[in-house]
Write a protein that holds these residues in place. Structure first.
Motif, PDB file in Angstrom:
ATOM      1  N   ASN A 117      40.081  38.352  23.899  1.00  0.00           N
ATOM      2  CA  ASN A 117      41.405  38.961  23.769  1.00  0.00           C
ATOM      3  C   ASN A 117      42.531  38.031  24.225  1.00  0.00           C
ATOM      4  O   ASN A 117      43.690  38.232  23.829  1.00  0.00           O
ATOM      5  CB  ASN A 117      41.466  40.271  24.583  1.00  0.00           C
ATOM      6  CG  ASN A 117      40.542  41.322  24.044  1.00  0.00           C
ATOM      7  OD1 ASN A 117      40.223  41.331  22.842  1.00  0.00           O
ATOM      8  ND2 ASN A 117      40.088  42.236  24.906  1.00  0.00           N
ATOM      9  N   GLU A 118      42.202  37.046  25.034  1.00  0.00           N
ATOM     10  CA  GLU A 118      43.227  36.141  25.554  1.00  0.00           C
ATOM     11  C   GLU A 118      43.417  34.902  24.679  1.00  0.00           C
ATOM     12  O   GLU A 118      44.276  34.078  24.962  1.00  0.00           O
ATOM     13  CB  GLU A 118      42.872  35.722  26.980  1.00  0.00           C
ATOM     14  CG  GLU A 118      43.017  36.877  27.989  1.00  0.00           C
ATOM     15  CD  GLU A 118      42.585  36.482  29.380  1.00  0.00           C
ATOM     16  OE1 GLU A 118      41.961  35.418  29.532  1.00  0.00           O
ATOM     17  OE2 GLU A 118      42.871  37.248  30.324  1.00  0.00           O
ATOM     18  N   GLU A 156      37.632  35.809  38.010  1.00  0.00           N
ATOM     19  CA  GLU A 156      38.385  35.684  36.757  1.00  0.00           C
ATOM     20  C   GLU A 156      38.576  37.054  36.098  1.00  0.00           C
ATOM     21  O   GLU A 156      39.666  37.362  35.581  1.00  0.00           O
ATOM     22  CB  GLU A 156      37.656  34.741  35.792  1.00  0.00           C
ATOM     23  CG  GLU A 156      38.381  34.568  34.463  1.00  0.00           C
ATOM     24  CD  GLU A 156      37.628  33.710  33.473  1.00  0.00           C
ATOM     25  OE1 GLU A 156      37.973  33.759  32.263  1.00  0.00           O
ATOM     26  OE2 GLU A 156      36.702  32.991  33.891  1.00  0.00           O
ATOM     27  N   LEU A 157      37.531  37.871  36.120  1.00  0.00           N
ATOM     28  CA  LEU A 157      37.630  39.189  35.503  1.00  0.00           C
ATOM     29  C   LEU A 157      38.670  40.047  36.221  1.00  0.00           C
ATOM     30  O   LEU A 157      39.439  40.774  35.589  1.00  0.00           O
ATOM     31  CB  LEU A 157      36.259  39.882  35.550  1.00  0.00           C
ATOM     32  CG  LEU A 157      36.169  41.245  34.856  1.00  0.00           C
ATOM     33  CD1 LEU A 157      36.365  41.101  33.353  1.00  0.00           C
ATOM     34  CD2 LEU A 157      34.825  41.913  35.165  1.00  0.00           C
ATOM     35  N   ARG A 158      38.729  39.952  37.544  1.00  0.00           N
ATOM     36  CA  ARG A 158      39.647  40.766  38.336  1.00  0.00           C
ATOM     37  C   ARG A 158      41.091  40.273  38.252  1.00  0.00           C
ATOM     38  O   ARG A 158      42.024  41.076  38.295  1.00  0.00           O
ATOM     39  CB  ARG A 158      39.214  40.767  39.807  1.00  0.00           C
ATOM     40  CG  ARG A 158      37.884  41.437  40.065  1.00  0.00           C
ATOM     41  CD  ARG A 158      37.419  41.239  41.505  1.00  0.00           C
ATOM     42  NE  ARG A 158      38.164  42.086  42.429  1.00  0.00           N
ATOM     43  CZ  ARG A 158      38.885  41.640  43.446  1.00  0.00           C
ATOM     44  NH1 ARG A 158      39.004  40.340  43.670  1.00  0.00           N
ATOM     45  NH2 ARG A 158      39.507  42.491  44.249  1.00  0.00           N
ATOM     46  N   ARG A 204      42.235  37.545  36.005  1.00  0.00           N
ATOM     47  CA  ARG A 204      42.569  36.811  34.776  1.00  0.00           C
ATOM     48  C   ARG A 204      42.976  35.368  35.093  1.00  0.00           C
ATOM     49  O   ARG A 204      43.746  34.757  34.352  1.00  0.00           O
ATOM     50  CB  ARG A 204      43.676  37.523  33.978  1.00  0.00           C
ATOM     51  CG  ARG A 204      43.262  38.899  33.485  1.00  0.00           C
ATOM     52  CD  ARG A 204      44.331  39.571  32.659  1.00  0.00           C
ATOM     53  NE  ARG A 204      43.912  40.890  32.229  1.00  0.00           N
ATOM     54  CZ  ARG A 204      43.251  41.140  31.102  1.00  0.00           C
ATOM     55  NH1 ARG A 204      42.939  40.140  30.292  1.00  0.00           N
ATOM     56  NH2 ARG A 204      42.888  42.369  30.790  1.00  0.00           N
ATOM     57  N   ALA A 219      31.916  42.034  29.969  1.00  0.00           N
ATOM     58  CA  ALA A 219      33.353  42.305  30.075  1.00  0.00           C
ATOM     59  C   ALA A 219      34.166  41.022  30.055  1.00  0.00           C
ATOM     60  O   ALA A 219      35.261  40.974  29.473  1.00  0.00           O
ATOM     61  CB  ALA A 219      33.639  43.085  31.364  1.00  0.00           C
ATOM     62  N   LEU A 220      33.644  39.975  30.659  1.00  0.00           N
ATOM     63  CA  LEU A 220      34.368  38.707  30.704  1.00  0.00           C
ATOM     64  C   LEU A 220      34.449  38.065  29.327  1.00  0.00           C
ATOM     65  O   LEU A 220      35.492  37.506  28.941  1.00  0.00           O
ATOM     66  CB  LEU A 220      33.684  37.761  31.697  1.00  0.00           C
ATOM     67  CG  LEU A 220      34.445  36.479  32.039  1.00  0.00           C
ATOM     68  CD1 LEU A 220      35.822  36.800  32.614  1.00  0.00           C
ATOM     69  CD2 LEU A 220      33.645  35.647  33.037  1.00  0.00           C
ATOM     70  N   GLU A 256      34.520  39.626  26.503  1.00  0.00           N
ATOM     71  CA  GLU A 256      35.513  40.424  25.753  1.00  0.00           C
ATOM     72  C   GLU A 256      36.921  40.059  26.197  1.00  0.00           C
ATOM     73  O   GLU A 256      37.840  39.933  25.373  1.00  0.00           O
ATOM     74  CB  GLU A 256      35.232  41.912  25.959  1.00  0.00           C
ATOM     75  CG  GLU A 256      36.080  42.830  25.093  1.00  0.00           C
ATOM     76  CD  GLU A 256      35.784  42.667  23.615  1.00  0.00           C
ATOM     77  OE1 GLU A 256      36.702  42.899  22.792  1.00  0.00           O
ATOM     78  OE2 GLU A 256      34.649  42.293  23.269  1.00  0.00           O
ATOM     79  N   GLN A 257      37.112  39.901  27.502  1.00  0.00           N
ATOM     80  CA  GLN A 257      38.441  39.564  28.027  1.00  0.00           C
ATOM     81  C   GLN A 257      38.899  38.203  27.510  1.00  0.00           C
ATOM     82  O   GLN A 257      40.069  38.035  27.130  1.00  0.00           O
ATOM     83  CB  GLN A 257      38.397  39.555  29.559  1.00  0.00           C
ATOM     84  CG  GLN A 257      39.729  39.192  30.201  1.00  0.00           C
ATOM     85  CD  GLN A 257      39.668  39.357  31.715  1.00  0.00           C
ATOM     86  OE1 GLN A 257      39.644  40.485  32.208  1.00  0.00           O
ATOM     87  NE2 GLN A 257      39.653  38.257  32.458  1.00  0.00           N
ATOM     88  N   ARG A 258      37.999  37.233  27.478  1.00  0.00           N
ATOM     89  CA  ARG A 258      38.363  35.891  26.996  1.00  0.00           C
ATOM     90  C   ARG A 258      38.718  35.915  25.507  1.00  0.00           C
ATOM     91  O   ARG A 258      39.618  35.206  25.063  1.00  0.00           O
ATOM     92  CB  ARG A 258      37.202  34.928  27.234  1.00  0.00           C
ATOM     93  CG  ARG A 258      37.031  34.522  28.717  1.00  0.00           C
ATOM     94  CD  ARG A 258      35.771  33.718  28.918  1.00  0.00           C
ATOM     95  NE  ARG A 258      35.615  33.271  30.292  1.00  0.00           N
ATOM     96  CZ  ARG A 258      34.526  32.699  30.781  1.00  0.00           C
ATOM     97  NH1 ARG A 258      33.466  32.535  29.984  1.00  0.00           N
ATOM     98  NH2 ARG A 258      34.471  32.327  32.035  1.00  0.00           N
TER      99      ARG A 258
END
Length: 471
Positions: free
Chosen positions: A469-470, A368-370, A372, A462-463, A465-467
Motif C-alpha cells: 500500500n505504500e 516498522e508495522l507499528r 511505518r 500484515a507487513l 500488505e502495508q508495504r
C-alpha cells in the motif's frame, strides 16, 4: 521493487553473511577469553580497578552506540549499500585496536598500564560498535523471507562459532608457559603476555581478510523506506522502540545472553587453570558449547515451523538452567564430567544462540508495522548497547566476585596453589551465576516476549500488505 528481488538468497549470501560475524568474533572471542586474565595476571591490574574501567567504557557506549546507529539511519545509502561499506572500512581500525589492547609495553608503571588499558579498551569498543551495528542491521535488508532470515541467523551463529575457535580452542594450548611445579607435582602454567600479543596480531590480520570476503559476497536487497528531510528523529525512534514490548524483552534476553557468554569464557579460563590445573582443556569448552549446533541446524527450520522461535528459545533456556544448577550442586572434581554438563547445557542454549538474530529481525519488522518507519540502525544500536551492558555485568560481576573470594593473581607466579576455600568458591561462581542467567532468560522469553509463533505469522502478512500500500 519487484518482489523477487527481496528474497531468494543463495549459498553465497549465507556464507558471506556468516563471514561477517566470523571476522568480528575472531578478535571478540579473544577479548572474552583472555582480556580479564591478561589484565590481572600480565599487567597486574587490580580487579577493582578493572571494574571501574568497564563501567567508564559502558558509560561512553551509552552515548556512542545510539549516536552511531542514528547516524547510519540518517544517511542515504551509497551504491555499495546502506551498511556494507561501514562494515569493511571500520574492520581495519578494529583490528588495530585488538592488537593494541593485548600489547605489553615494557617497564610501564602500574598507573600507566591502567591508563593504556583505558585508552585501548575504549577504542576497541568504539570500533567494534562501528562494525557490529551495521553488520547486525544487514540481515534485515538481505531478505524479507522469514525462513531465509532464520537461515541467516543460523549461519551467523555458525560464523560466530568458527570465529571463536582460534581464541577459545587453539590459543589456550599456545599462550601458557610452564614456570614450575606445585608441591603435588602439577605443572604451574602462567599466561604469557608476549605470546598472546603475537596471537592477537595474527587474528587481527585474518579478521580484515575475512571482512573483505564478507563485503564481496553479500548483497542488500531491501531498499530503505523513502524519507523526507527531517523525517528521522532519534529521540522519537528510541521512545517508540522502548514502548515496543517485544523489543524491550528481547533486548533484556540479549543482554543476559551476552553476560553469560562473556562471563563463562572468562571464568572458565580461571577454573580450568586454577581449579582443574588443566588450562589446555579450556579449548574443549567451546567445542562442547557449539557441538549441539551440529545436532539441531539440519532440523532447525522444521522445529521452528512446528513450535515457533520464542517457544524453542524459552524452553531451551529452562533446560540449560536445570542442567547448570545440577552442575553447581554436584561439585565435580572431574573436568571431563564438567565438560559433559557444558555439552548438555549447550543443547538448551543452542536455540537462542542460533535464532537470536532472527528474533531481532522480527522485532524490527514489528517496529516498522507499528510506526511505518524502518530504522534498523537505531534498533540494532540499542540492542548492541544492551548486549554491552551484559558484557559489563559479566566483567564487573566477575571481578567483584574474584575480589570477594580472595583470588590471588600472583599465586601461580610464586609457585603457590590457591587455598582450598578459594578454589571451592571459584567453582561455585563458575556454575551458579550462569545457571541464574539461564533462568532469567527463560522467564523473560516465556512470560515477557510476546511475538509467539502465530503472532509472527500475522505480523509478516500484515507487513507485506502495508508495504504494498505504500508503494
Amino acid at each position: 521493487m519487484a518482489e523477487n528481488l527481496t528474497h531468494g538468497i543463495k549459498f553465497k549470501d549465507k556464507l558471506g553473511y556468516a563471514l561477517g560475524d566470523m571476522g568480528g568474533i575472531f578478535t571478540f572471542s579473544l577479548v572474552g577469553a583472555f582480556q580479564n586474565k591478561f589484565y590481572t595476571d600480565v599487567l597486574n591490574i587490580d580487579p577493582a580497578k578493572i571494574v571501574v574501567l568497564i563501567l567508564v567504557a559502558r558509560l561512553w557506549d551509552a552515548i556512542n552506540d545510539p549516536i552511531w546507529g542514528a547516524f547510519i539511519d540518517s544517511r542515504k545509502p551509497t551504491k555499495q549499500g546502506k551498511f556494507r561499506p561501514y562494515i569493511f572500512w571500520f574492520s581495519i581500525p578494529l583490528a588495530v585496536a585488538c592488537v593494541l589492547m593485548f600489547t605489553v609495553i615494557p617497564n610501564l608503571t602500574p598507573a600507566k598500564y591502567l591508563l593504556f588499558a583505558y585508552i585501548t579498551y575504549i577504542f576497541y569498543g568504539m570500533m567494534y560498535t562501528a562494525v557490529n551495528i551495521p553488520y547486525g542491521s544487514l540481515a534485515s535488508v538481505v531478505t524479507d523471507d522469514e525462513k531465509e532470515r532464520s537461515s541467516l541467523s543460523m549461519w551467523r551463529s555458525i560464523g560466530a562459532g568458527v570465529g571463536g575457535l582460534p581464541g577459545t580452542v587453539l590459543l589456550p594450548m599456545i599462550v601458557y608457559t610452564t614456570t614450575g611445579t606445585y608441591a603435588n607435582g602439577t605443572k604451574i602454567q602462567t599466561l604469557d603476555g608476549n605470546k598472546l600479543t603475537l596471537c592477537a596480531v595474527v587474528l587481527a590480520v585474518l579478521s580484515v581478510v575475512i571482512f573483505f570476503f564478507h563485503y564481496k559476497m553479500t548483497k542488500e536487497r531491501i531498499q530503505p523506506l523513502a524519507k523526507k528531510k527531517g523525517d528521522y528523529k532519534v529521540t522519537q525512534s528510541i521512545k517508540d522502540l522502548f514502548s515496543n514490548r517485544a523489543f524491550v524483552m528481547l533486548s533484556v534476553a540479549a543482554m543476559f545472553l551476552m553476560a553469560f557468554q562473556f562471563y563463562y569464557q572468562s571464568t572458565y579460563t580461571y577454573l580450568f587453570t586454577d581449579y582443574y590445573h588443566k588450562p589446555g582443556l579450556y579449548s574443549l569448552v567451546a567445542v562442547c558449547s557449539y557441538l549441539p549446533m551440529a545436532v539441531f541446524i539440519p532440523i532447525m527450520n522444521k522445529l521452528i515451523d512446528k513450535f515457533g522461535k520464542k517457544e524453542l528459545c524459552s524452553y531451551g533456556m529452562f533446560f540449560a538452567a536445570v542442567v547448570t544448577f545440577v552442575l553447581f550442586f554436584i561439585k565435580t572434581s572431574n573436568p571431563y564430567v564438567f565438560l559433559f554438563f557444558v555439552f548438555l547445557s549447550g543443547l538448551g542454549q543452542t536455540f537462542l544462540v542460533l535464532e537470536l538474530w532472527a528474533l531481532v529481525m522480527d522485532v524490527i519488522d514489528y517496529h516498522e508495522l507499528r510506526t511505518r518507519r524502518r530504522e534498523e540502525g537505531t534498533a540494532y544500536a540499542l540492542i548492541s548497547f544492551m548486549r554491552k551492558l551484559g558484557q559489563t555485568l559479566a566483567g564487573v560481576g566477575l571481578n567483584a566476585l574474584l575480589a570477594v573470594i580472595n583470588y590471588n593473581s600472583d599465586a601461580s607466579k610464586q609457585g603457590k596453589a590457591l587455598a582450598d576455600d578459594v578454589l571451592a568458591k571459584l567453582y561455585d561462581i563458575s556454575t551458579l551465576v550462569p545457571a541464574i542467567f539461564f533462568l532469567i532468560m527463560a522467564l523473560v522469553l516465556f512470560f515477557g516476549y510476546n511475538l509467539a509463533k502465530d503472532k509472527v505469522t500475522e505480523l509478516h502478512a500484515a507487513l507485506i500488505e502495508q508495504r504494498k500500500n505504500e508503494k
